[in-house]
Design an enzyme around this catalytic site. Structure first.
Site, PDB file in Angstrom:
ATOM      1  N   HIS A   1       0.846  -1.198   0.000  1.00  0.00           N
ATOM      2  CA  HIS A   1       0.000   0.000   0.000  1.00  0.00           C
ATOM      3  C   HIS A   1       0.873   1.237   0.000  1.00  0.00           C
ATOM      4  O   HIS A   1       2.020   1.214   0.455  1.00  0.00           O
ATOM      5  CB  HIS A   1      -0.960   0.009   1.205  1.00  0.00           C
ATOM      6  CG  HIS A   1      -0.304   0.322   2.523  1.00  0.00           C
ATOM      7  ND1 HIS A   1      -0.128   1.613   2.980  1.00  0.00           N
ATOM      8  CD2 HIS A   1       0.220  -0.481   3.483  1.00  0.00           C
ATOM      9  CE1 HIS A   1       0.469   1.582   4.165  1.00  0.00           C
ATOM     10  NE2 HIS A   1       0.695   0.325   4.492  1.00  0.00           N
ATOM     11  N   CYS A   2       0.324   2.326  -0.570  1.00  0.00           N
ATOM     12  CA  CYS A   2       0.978   3.619  -0.494  1.00  0.00           C
ATOM     13  C   CYS A   2       0.165   4.472   0.477  1.00  0.00           C
ATOM     14  O   CYS A   2      -0.480   3.946   1.374  1.00  0.00           O
ATOM     15  CB  CYS A   2       1.094   4.257  -1.874  1.00  0.00           C
ATOM     16  SG  CYS A   2      -0.502   4.541  -2.665  1.00  0.00           S
ATOM     17  N   MET A   3       0.135   5.776   0.284  1.00  0.00           N
ATOM     18  CA  MET A   3      -0.567   6.636   1.228  1.00  0.00           C
ATOM     19  C   MET A   3      -2.085   6.513   1.120  1.00  0.00           C
ATOM     20  O   MET A   3      -2.800   6.742   2.089  1.00  0.00           O
ATOM     21  CB  MET A   3      -0.164   8.095   1.028  1.00  0.00           C
ATOM     22  CG  MET A   3       1.258   8.395   1.465  1.00  0.00           C
ATOM     23  SD  MET A   3       1.662  10.135   1.319  1.00  0.00           S
ATOM     24  CE  MET A   3       0.581  10.850   2.552  1.00  0.00           C
TER      25      MET A   3
END
Length: 513
Positions: free
Chosen positions: A29-31
Site C-alpha cells: 500500500h501507499c498513502m
C-alpha cells in the site's frame, strides 16, 4: 474495537471481489491505495468493488490499485493480509501456478502500458523516497511545533528535546536513501546504507578533495543515491567474478572500499555542487519570476502527475528540505489540488439534476480539501474533460499567488513532502514568521478554489456536455466517451464517473494531489 471490526469488514468485502486469496500474488500500500498483484485480472469484479462504501475508486497499472484514502488504507491492509493468509491455508482447489499461467499475458500487457525506460527509472526513484515520507511528515510537524514554542518562549526545557527529535532523521536521511536505493536497484540494502553513511560521517571533515575540505553531509541525498547505485554495480561485478569460497569476505569489502573511495574523492564534491545549484536555482526562480513560475508550476503539475513525470521532483524536494529546512516548491504545487476542489464545486452547481455526480463530489470533497485529490480527479474532472483543464487553470492562479509573495520576499515552504491542501498547514515554514506563512498559503488556496470554480462554471461545459449530463438519470456517466471526455468505467463510490489511471499514483506526488 469497533474501528478494527470496520477495517476487517472492509478487507473481507474486498477479498472475494478480487478473486479470493488464491488470486492475490502480492500486497502493498501507499498513502491512499491498496496495491495488489493479481494472478488473473479477469476474476476481479470492478463494479462491485467501486460500489463498496469504503472504496473511492480503482486504478489499473502494473498492480491493481484500490483507493481507500489516507489512514484507512494503512489499517485495512494488515487485515487484508491476514485474510489472504488464512484463505491460502484453507484453499484446496485452484493453485497459484494455474492462475499465474492464466493471467500472465494480461499482466504483461498492463505492465507494458507504462514500461518506457524513463518512466521505469522515475518509478525506481519514487520507490526510494516514498517510504521516507511518513518520517518526513512526523519530523516536520515536530519541527513546526518546536519552532512555534521557541518563538513564543514556551517550555524552554522541552524545545531542545523536540529539536533533537525533528533533526535526528534528517541528519541521517542519506543512510536511509542509500539503503532503499540498493534495495531498489537489486543490491544488498545494508551495503548501500553503509556506503551512504560515509557522507554523513563527521570524520570526512579531515579529508581534502578537489582542493577543498569536505564537510559532513556534503552531497546530501543525491550523493547518497549515486553512492548506493555505484555500490550495487560493484557488488554485482564482485558476485560474478569472486570465487564462492571468498565471496562472503571479499564482495562486501570491495563494495564498500571501491564505492567509498569514489564517494569521498568524487561523488561528494560533484553531488554537493549539484545540490547547491538546485537550491540556488529554486531561490533565483522564485525571487525573479515568482508569479510567472508559480503560475506555470501550479497549472502544469496535474498533467505532470498524469504522465508520471512528477516523480522527478521528489529528490529535488528532499534536497531543498535537507539544505534549507523546507521546500519552496511544494506549497506552489499544492495549489493544483485547490484548483480541483474549486472545479468540483462548480460541477456540483452546474449539474443540479445529476444526483450521481453530485453524490460523488459530496463524498470526495472532504478528502480533496485535505489534499487527497484522486476521487475528484478520477471520479469527476478527468472523465468530463474540460473541467480537468479548468481545474489546472485554478491551480495556476493559486500557484501564481504564492509565487508572487515569494518574489516579494515572503518565502513559503514545507518541511516535508506528501500532504497537501489543509493537511499542509502543520508543515508550513518560511522566512517571515509562521503567521505570515500561513496567511499566504491560505490565500493561495482561496485563489485556487475561486479561480477553479469560476473557470469551470463559465468555461468548463460546452452546451452539448451540459445537456448530456444535467439530467436526473443515474448512469449518465456512461456517456462520457460520447462527449469527448476520457473513456470511463462507470461508477466510483456514489455512482459517479471514473477513469482508469494511466499509470501514475498521485498519492506519491509531492503535493499529495
Amino acid at each position: 474495537m469497533a474501528t478494527e471490526d470496520k477495517n476487517r469488514a472492509t478487507a473481507a468485502a474486498i477479498l472475494p471481489l478480487v478473486g479470493g486469496a488464491a488470486n492475490v500474488a502480492s500486497i502493498a500500500h501507499c498513502m491512499t491505495r491498496l496495491r495488489l498483484g493479481l494472478h488473473d485480472r479477469t476474476l476481479v469484479d470492478d463494479e462491485a468493488l467501486k460500489a463498496l462504501p469504503a472504496v473511492m475508486g480503482v486504478v489499473e497499472d502494473d498492480t491493481y490499485q484500490i483507493v481507500l484514502g489516507p489512514g484507512t488504507v494503512a489499517r485495512v491492509t494488515p487485515e487484508f493480509e491476514q485474510l489472504v493468509e488464512e484463505g491460502r491455508e484453507a484453499a484446496v482447489t485452484v493453485s497459484a501456478d494455474d492462475l499465474a499461467a492464466q493471467g500472465a499475458a494480461i499482466k504483461a500487457q498492463q505492465k507494458a502500458k507504462n514500461a518506457t525506460p524513463f518512466k521505469l527509472f522515475l518509478r525506481k526513484i519514487a520507490n526510494i523516497f516514498v517510504p521516507l515520507i511518513p518520517a518526513l511528515i512526523g519530523c516536520g510537524i515536530i519541527a513546526g511545533l518546536n519552532g512555534l514554542l521557541v518563538n513564543l518562549g514556551w517550555l524552554p526545557a522541552v524545545t531542545p528535546a523536540l529539536a533533537a527529535m525533528a533533526s535526528g532523521f534528517m541528519a541521517l536521511i542519506a543512510v536511509f536513501v542509500g539503503y532503499n536505493t540498493a534495495k531498489e536497484f537489486g543490491g544488498t540494502p545494508i551495503l548501500g546504507g553503509a556506503v551512504a553513511a560515509i557522507i554523513v560521517f563527521p570524520g570526512v571533515a579531515n579529508i581534502d578533495a578537489f582542493g577543498q575540505t569536505l564537510s559532513p553531509g556534503q552531497g546530501g541525498v543525491l550523493g547518497a543515491l549515486g553512492a548506493a547505485v555505484l555500490a550495487v554495480y560493484v557488488e554485482k561485478w564482485c558476485r560474478r567474478w569472486v570465487p564462492e569460497a571468498l565471496d562472503v569476505l571479499v564482495t562486501p569489502t570491495l563494495t564498500v572500499l571501491i564505492s567509498g573511495l569514489v564517494t569521498i574523492f568524487g561523488l561528494m564534491f560533484v553531488a554537493g555542487e549539484i545540490s547547491s545549484a538546485i537550491g540556488t536555482f529554486a531561490d533565483w526562480l522564485l525571487s525573479n519570476g515568482g508569479a510567472g513560475a508559480g503560475f506555470v508550476l501550479g497549472g502544469l503539475f496535474l498533467p505532470l502527475v498524469m504522465l508520471g513525470l512528477h516523480q522527478a521532483l521528489i529528490p529535488i524536494h528532499t534536497t531543498l528540505i535537507e539544505q534549507q529546512g523546507y521546500t519552496v516548491l511544494l506549497p506552489i504545487l499544492a495549489m493544483a489540488g485547490a484548483g480541483q476542489v474549486g472545479a468540483a464545486m462548480a460541477v456540483y452547481f452546474r449539474l443540479p439534476r445529476n444526483e450521481s455526480i453530485r453524490r460523488t463530489i459530496k463524498s470526495a470533497l472532504p478528502a480533496g480539501l485535505l489534499g487527497v485529490g484522486e476521487p475528484l480527479i478520477y471520479g469527476v474532472s478527468l472523465p468530463l474533460g474540460r473541467p480537468f483543464v479548468t481545474a489546472c487553470v485554478g491551480g495556476a492562479f493559486g500557484g501564481g499567488f504564492v509565487g508572487l509573495f515569494n518574489q516579494l520576499g515572503d518565502t513559503v515552504g514545507s518541511t516535508a513532502i506528501g500532504p497537501s491542501g489543509w493537511a499542509l498547514f502543520p508543515l508550513l515554514d518560511g522566512n517571515h514568521g509562521l503567521g505570515s506563512t500561513i496567511a499566504i498559503y491560505a490565500g493561495g488556496l482561496l485563489v485556487g478554489y475561486v479561480a477553479g470554480f469560476l473557470a469551470t462554471y463559465f468555461f468548463g461545459f460546452s452546451k452539448d456536455l451540459l445537456t448530456e449530463f444535467n439530467v436526473s438519470q443515474g448512469p449518465a456517466a456512461s456517456t462520457i466517451a460520447a462527449t469527448g471526455g476520457a473513456t470511463p468505467t462507470p461508477g466510483t463510490r456514489g455512482g459517479g464517473p471514473d477513469t482508469p489511471d494511466p499509470g501514475t499514483d498521485p498519492a506519491t506526488a509531492p503535493a499529495g494531489v
